[in-house]
Design an enzyme around this catalytic site. Structure first.
Site, PDB file in Angstrom:
ATOM      1  N   GLU A 122       0.869  -1.174   0.000  1.00  0.00           N
ATOM      2  CA  GLU A 122       0.000   0.000   0.000  1.00  0.00           C
ATOM      3  C   GLU A 122       0.901   1.217   0.000  1.00  0.00           C
ATOM      4  OE1 GLU A 122      -3.049  -0.236   3.034  1.00  0.00           O
ATOM      5  OE2 GLU A 122      -3.623  -2.222   2.355  1.00  0.00           O
ATOM      6  N   HIS A 176      -8.769   9.546   3.798  1.00  0.00           N
ATOM      7  CA  HIS A 176      -8.408   8.512   2.828  1.00  0.00           C
ATOM      8  C   HIS A 176      -8.713   9.068   1.442  1.00  0.00           C
ATOM      9  CE1 HIS A 176      -8.192   4.708   0.715  1.00  0.00           C
ATOM     10  NE2 HIS A 176      -7.762   4.113   1.817  1.00  0.00           N
ATOM     11  N   HIS A 217     -11.044   9.320   7.526  1.00  0.00           N
ATOM     12  CA  HIS A 217     -10.854   7.869   7.645  1.00  0.00           C
ATOM     13  C   HIS A 217     -10.382   7.436   9.025  1.00  0.00           C
ATOM     14  CE1 HIS A 217     -10.108   3.830   6.284  1.00  0.00           C
ATOM     15  NE2 HIS A 217      -8.811   3.904   6.472  1.00  0.00           N
ATOM     16  N   ARG A 252      -0.761   8.347   9.689  1.00  0.00           N
ATOM     17  CA  ARG A 252      -0.550   6.897   9.839  1.00  0.00           C
ATOM     18  C   ARG A 252      -0.192   6.219   8.518  1.00  0.00           C
ATOM     19  NH1 ARG A 252      -3.964   2.646   9.055  1.00  0.00           N
ATOM     20  NH2 ARG A 252      -5.741   4.057   8.748  1.00  0.00           N
TER      21      ARG A 252
HETATM   22  C1  SIN Z   1      -7.245   0.730   2.996  1.00  0.00           C
HETATM   23  O1  SIN Z   1      -7.553  -0.431   2.811  1.00  0.00           O
HETATM   24  O2  SIN Z   1      -6.918   1.518   2.124  1.00  0.00           O
HETATM   25  C2  SIN Z   1      -7.272   1.246   4.393  1.00  0.00           C
HETATM   26  C3  SIN Z   1      -6.139   0.708   5.116  1.00  0.00           C
HETATM   27  C4  SIN Z   1      -5.855   1.558   6.280  1.00  0.00           C
HETATM   28  O3  SIN Z   1      -6.630   2.421   6.648  1.00  0.00           O
HETATM   29  O4  SIN Z   1      -4.782   1.373   6.837  1.00  0.00           O
END
Ligand code: SIN
Length: 482
Positions: free
Chosen positions: A111, A222, A330, A366
Site C-alpha cells: 500500500e 483517505h 478515515h 498513519r
Molecule cells: C485501505 O484499505 O486503504 C485502508 C487501510 C488503512 O486504513 O490502513
C-alpha cells in the site's frame, strides 16, 4: 455489588484482542454500543501491516516514521514493528487465515508509502470481516452489546467504572481496570468511512474530565472513497487497489498525481488526498476517478471480491468501469494520550488502546495498514501490564451526577448535521486559520444551545480538534494549513 476485573469498552480489534489475552478465571466484560461488528475493524479492507522478518524491521520503522513526518514516538514505533512478528504469528497460530498462493505461501500486498509488500490480507479485500469474525470466535469472555457509555466514574486518580445505557435503561458497571478501545471520531465528519457507531463520545468524556488528548489536529483522510451514497458511512476503495496497480485519473483519463509527488498514486495518503482535493478545486470540481481497466477481470474479481460485489449493486462493473472518488475522513491519528502500555496519564487504572488512543506511534500521519497492527500490539501490552498488578482493596465512592435522562434533545439532529458540515469544510483536508477560527466559534455557539449529553460530548471532541489545529501554525503530516 458486582465488580469486574477488567471492563473493555469496544469490540473491535483492540478490545477483542485484549479480552483474548486475559485468562478465563478473570471476570471480564466487553461492551459495545451496537452490534459487535459495527466497528472500524469490520470495515477494514487492505490488511494488516507486519515486518516480514527481523531484517525488515528497520525498513518498516523507517516507512512508519516517514509517513508520520518523524513526529512519531520512536519507542512506540520500534515496539510495534518488533512485536509485529510474534503478534502476526500468534493470530495465525490461533487459526486466523490470511490469503495464500497455491503453494500455501502467505500473499503480501503493498500500500502507499510502504517500501515493500508487507501487508497480509484475508478474503481478498475483506480483511476486517475475517479478522473480526476470528477474534469474536476466540473471545471466551462475556460481550454485552447495545451498551452506550456516557460517563466514566473517576475520582482522585482512579476510574471506578462507567455509566451506560443498556436497552434504554441507565446502569453502572464497576471494574478494577477499564480499557477504552472505542475507536476514533468518524461521525464528526460529513464524509467518512467509519462505522456509524464511531462518534467520539469517550474522547468527549476525557476532554470534560481533563484527561489529555494528544495530536488531535492529526485527522487522516483517505484519498479514494465513493461518497455519492446517501448513507453516513461512505464506501472505501482500499489503497491495496493502487498498491496492485490502479490509477487515479481525471475526466480525460489522464493521471495527474505526478504533478504533486514523484511517487504518484503511491505517495502517502495525506499527499494523495490533498492532491485530489486541490485538483478538483482548480478544475471546477471536475470528477476524479479510480481506474482499474489495466486489471485482468478474473484476477480483479478474486483479489477484490468485496468491492466488486458492493459496487455491482450500485451499477458499476469492475474492472471495466471507473468510479468517481473523493477523499473522506478515515482515521483519528490523535486520541486519548496513552503510553506504550496503554496507560492514561493521571488515572491509575484507565487504559486507552487502538484508534481511541494516541501513543504517538503514527506521528503526524498513519502509514497504511498499521492500525490493525497497532490495535493488536498495544492491546496485548496493556493486558500484560494489568495482569502484573496486585489486586487492591478499595471503597467505591458514590457518584451522584447522572446524565441518563438528557442524552438526546429535540434539536440535536440538526445541530449534529451542522457540526458535520463545519468539520468537513473548515477542519478538513486543507485548513486556513480563518476557517479554523470560524469553526471554533460555530462549535462554541452550538455548545451554548439546549443540547443533549451525547452531542455535548461530540462537541468537546470537535473543540479539542479545532484547538489543536489552531495551535499548530505550520503544516505537518495530516494537518495542512494553507
Ligand atoms: C485501505 O484499505 O486503504 C485502508 C487501510 C488503512 O486504513 O490502513
Amino acid at each position: 455489588m458486582k465488580k469486574y476485573d477488567v471492563l473493555i469498552i469496544g469490540a473491535g480489534i483492540a478490545g477483542l484482542y485484549s479480552a483474548i489475552n486475559i485468562p478465563s478465571d478473570k471476570e471480564v466484560l466487553v461492551v459495545c454500543k451496537d452490534v459487535p461488528w459495527e466497528c472500524n475493524t469490520f470495515y477494514a479492507q487492505g490488511g494488516l501491516a507486519t515486518a516480514m522478518n527481523k531484517e525488515d524491521i528497520a525498513s518498516h520503522i523507517e516507512d512508519t516514521m516517514v509517513a508520520g513526518s518523524y513526529h512519531n514516538n520512536r519507542d512506540a514505533v520500534e515496539i510495534m514493528s518488533k512485536i509485529s512478528l510474534e503478534t502476526t504469528k500468534d493470530i495465525i497460530d490461533k487459526g486466523m487465515e490470511f490469503d495464500k498462493d497455491e503453494q500455501g505461501n502467505i500473499l503480501y500486498t503493498k500500500e502507499a508509502a510502504h517500501s515493500i509488500s508487507r501487508i497480509v490480507h484475508a478474503g481478498g479485500d475483506a480483511t476486517g470481516i475475517y479478522l473480526h469474525y476470528f477474534l469474536m470466535v476466540q473471545n471466551k469472555h462475556k460481550l454485552q452489546k447495545n451498551t452506550l457509555v456516557y460517563d466514566l466514574l473517576i475520582k482522585e486518580g482512579r476510574c471506578y467504572g462507567v455509566k451506560a445505557i443498556v436497552n434504554y435503561k441507565p446502569i453502572t458497571i464497576y471494574a478494577d481496570n477499564i480499557i477504552i478501545a472505542s475507536g476514533g471520531v468518524g461521525s464528526l465528519y460529513e464524509f467518512n468511512t467509519n462505522s456509524r457507531t464511531i462518534s467520539a463520545d469517550i474522547h468527549g468524556i476525557c476532554a470534560e474530565k481533563g484527561i489529555p488528548l494528544a495530536d488531535m489536529e492529526m485527522m487522516q483522510f483517505h484519498p479514494t472513497v465513493f461518497v455519492k451514497t446517501p448513507y453516513a458511512r461512505k464506501l472505501l476503495l482500499t489503497e491495496a487497489l493502487r498498491g496492485e496497480g490502479a490509477f487515479i485519473v481525471n475526466e480525460n483519463g489522464e493521471r495527474f498525481l505526478f504533478d504533486y509527488d514523484e511517487r504518484g498514486e503511491l505517495a502517502s495518503r495525506d499527499i494523495v488526498s490533498r492532491a485530489i482535493f486541490d485538483y478538483k478545486r482548480k478544475n471546477n470540481n471536475e470528477d476524479v476517478y479510480l481506474d482499474f481497466s489495466m486489471f485482468d477481470k478474473d484476477f480483479f474479481h478474486k483479489r477484490f471480491p468485496n468491492i466488486t460485489r458492493s459496487f455491482l449493486a450500485l451499477g458499476y462493473h469492475f474492472p471495466t468501469d471507473r468510479v468517481p472518488i473523493s477523499p473522506a475522513f478515515h482515521y483519528a491519528v490523535g486520541g486519548i494520550k496513552s503510553d506504550t502500555y496503554g496507560r492514561v496519564d493521571g488515572v491509575t487504572n484507565l487504559f486507552a488502546i487502538g484508534e481511541a488512543a494516541s501513543t504517538g506511534v503514527h506521528g503526524a500521519n498513519r502509514l497504511a495498514s498499521n492500525s490493525l497492527l497497532e490495535g493488536l500490539v498495544f492491546a496485548k501490552r496493556s493486558i500484560k501490564y494489568i495482569l502484573a498488578q496486585k489486586k487492591e482493596d478499595y471503597e467505591i465512592p458514590s457518584f451522584d451526577k447522572d446524565y441518563a435522562t438528557i442524552l438526546h434533545k429535540e434539536n440535536d439532529k440538526e445541530y449534529r448535521q451542522r457540526l458535520r458540515s463545519i468539520m468537513w469544510h473548515d477542519i478538513g483536508i486543507i485548513r486556513t486559520k480563518d476557517d479554523l477560527k470560524r469553526a471554533k466559534n460555530l462549535i462554541y455557539d452550538i455548545k451554548n444551545q439546549d443540547i443533549g449529553r451525547l452531542l455535548e460530548l461530540r462537541l468537546n471532541t470537535a473543540s479539542a480538534i479545532v484547538e489543536s489545529a489552531l495551535a499548530r501554525d505550520e503544516s505537518l503530516g495530516a494537518h495542512y494549513i494553507e
